[in-house]
Each structure stands twice: as structure tokens, then as C-alpha cells.
Write an enzyme that holds these catalytic residues in place. Structure first.
Site, PDB file in Angstrom:
ATOM      1  CG  ASP A 292      74.326  52.055 126.729  1.00  0.00           C
ATOM      2  OD1 ASP A 292      73.100  51.775 127.073  1.00  0.00           O
ATOM      3  OD2 ASP A 292      74.809  51.397 125.920  1.00  0.00           O
TER       4      ASP A 292
HETATM    5  N1  URA Z   1      73.136  50.414 121.689  1.00  0.00           N
HETATM    6  C1  URA Z   1      74.041  50.575 122.498  1.00  0.00           C
HETATM    7  O1  URA Z   1      74.651  49.470 122.973  1.00  0.00           O
HETATM    8  N2  URA Z   1      73.983  51.496 123.199  1.00  0.00           N
HETATM    9  C2  URA Z   1      73.269  52.627 123.232  1.00  0.00           C
HETATM   10  O2  URA Z   1      73.591  53.579 123.609  1.00  0.00           O
HETATM   11  C3  URA Z   1      72.493  52.918 122.150  1.00  0.00           C
HETATM   12  C4  URA Z   1      72.314  51.543 121.320  1.00  0.00           C
END
Ligand code: URA
Length: 229
Positions: free
Chosen positions: A101
Site C-alpha cells: 500500500d
Molecule cells: N497487507 C496490507 O494490508 N498492506 C500492505 O501494504 C501489505 C500487506
């Protein structure tokens, strides 16, 4: 690999130019003219542009330490793409094996070899991804066993695969998962009534992050092979 990709990977042509040559009968595969760009070809095929034998550039394998506020995409959206800072040729050929993310930091593996990234992202391959997680509330006593059993995430019909939780302090944990569902780690903690306030990926497979924030390096041959069983 698709024929159009092979042509791009072995010349300086972009996709439009590669398609022009394919559609106009300038490309042969093992001596036969091939005009369909989606045709699958292999590296041991003899592929020519007119009389010139095409040899693809070697695959690239990269580890990067992603900064918060960048996105795992080839184009900028609300946030800039992490590729912006890389100053590397032919970025459009690269993709990320397991996105993070925008607000997540840490290890991303980048390549132009789809088979290699599949070995990392396909849950059947059981490749662990390890996250350091900072939580809003103290971790529940039964969290470890619930993560091991599997959790039902909102909007899903099957449990998450068993994962391993290591409790470092009340609000600081390390989680190892073998899947990569959308926002998986945040949704797992939400499923047990907690909330992720910071997320950092520190390991994929046996590789641990060893570059500074925002920096990247090529993987060694041994590191590349560590994902092949
Ligand atoms: N899980 C998440 O919620 N976000 C990420 O960036 C990676 C794994």
C-alpha cells in the site's frame, strides 16, 4: 512469453513498433512468419526480425526499500510511482512481485520475469512475507492462535491460510503470511478488533531487507534462485 513482449525485450522497439513489424510479416519463428502478437514463444525458438536473429536482454531482479507515500504502480496516481526515483532503463517492462500500500514501507521485489514473480506471489508456493506491524491497541491474548487457525476477512468466503504471529511488545508484532490478498495484513488485524498504524515488510522468502529507505540494488544469482524450489 508473448511474441510482442519478446520483440520488445530483444530490441529497442516499443510495443506499437513491435506490433507493426509482427502484423506486417517481418517476424519469423523457427523459419515461419508469425503475425499474431499473442503467440507464445520460448527462448530456444529462433526468432528473427527480417534476417536479424533476436536475443532477449537478460531478466532483471531488484530489491527496493519502498518509502511511504509512493505507490507500487508503473504510473503515478494520487501518489508518485516508486519507479520515479529509480533512474533505470525500460521501466515499463518491470513489475512488482507483491505490491505494498502507499503508506506501507519496506521490501519490494521488482522484475521483468513473470514466472519468477509468480513463485513469490502464488500462495501454493508458500513463500513467506514477513511484516513488522505497529498496532493502535494492545494485541489480544488469543491473537496468536486465531492467526494460526485462519481468519475470515470481511468480504471473503474462505479463511486466511495459517500465519505466524510473534509478539514483540503490546503494540508491536511480527507477522509472517504466505498470501497477499488486498490489504491483507490490515484486514487481518481489523478482523480481531485492532488497527494497523504502521506496516513495514522486512523479509520475503529468505531475503531480508538490506538497503536504505528509498534505495535499491540488483539481486545476486543465488538470491534469485532462492525462490525456485
Ligand atoms: N497487507 C496490507 O494490508 N498492506 C500492505 O501494504 C501489505 C500487506
Amino acid at each position: 512469453m508473448r511474441l510482442d513482449k519478446f520483440v520488445c525485450k530483444s530490441t529497442e522497439l516499443n510495443k506499437t513498433e513491435a506490433l507493426f513489424h509482427i502484423h506486417n510479416g517481418h517476424i519469423s519463428v523457427n523459419g515461419t512468419i508469425e503475425t499474431k502478437e499473442q503467440t507464445q514463444v520460448h527462448e530456444n525458438n529462433i526468432i528473427k526480425l527480417n534476417t536479424h536473429v533476436l536475443t532477449p536482454r537478460p531478466f532483471r531482479y531488484i530489491m527496493m526499500n519502498k518509502l511511504s507515500g509512493t505507490i507500487c504502480s508503473n504510473i503515478d496516481e494520487v501518489y508518485p510511482s516508486l519507479f520515479n526515483s529509480m533512474q533505470i532503463e525500460k521501466v515499463s517492462e518491470l513489475h512488482i512481485a507483491g505490491r505494498l500500500d502507499a503508506d506501507t514501507t519496506g521490501m519490494v521485489l521488482i522484475t521483468d520475469n513473470g514466472r519468477w514473480s509468480f513463485a513469490i506471489t502464488n500462495p501454493q508456493q508458500k513463500c513467506p512475507k514477513v511484516y513488522r506491524v505497529t498496532l493502535a491497541k494492545d494485541i489480544a491474548e488469543d491473537a496468536k492462535s486465531r492467526f494460526k487457525q485462519g481468519l475470515l476477512l470481511q468480504g471473503e468466503s474462505v479463511l486466511t491460510r495459517p500465519s505466524t504471529l510473534e509478539i514483540l511488545s503490546a503494540k508491536d508484532v511480527r507477522l509472517s503470511i504466505i498470501e497477499g490478498k488486498f490489504h491483507q495484513v490490515k484486514r487481518m488485524f481489523s478482523a480481531i478488533g485492532n488497527r494497523v498504524v504502521a506496516l513495514h515488510r522486512e523479509q520475503i522468502g529468505t531475503l531480508t531487507l538490506d538497503v536504505e529507505p528509498g534505495q535499491w540494488r540488483y539481486l545476486s544469482q543465488e538470491e534469485v534462485c532462492s525462490f525456485q524450489k
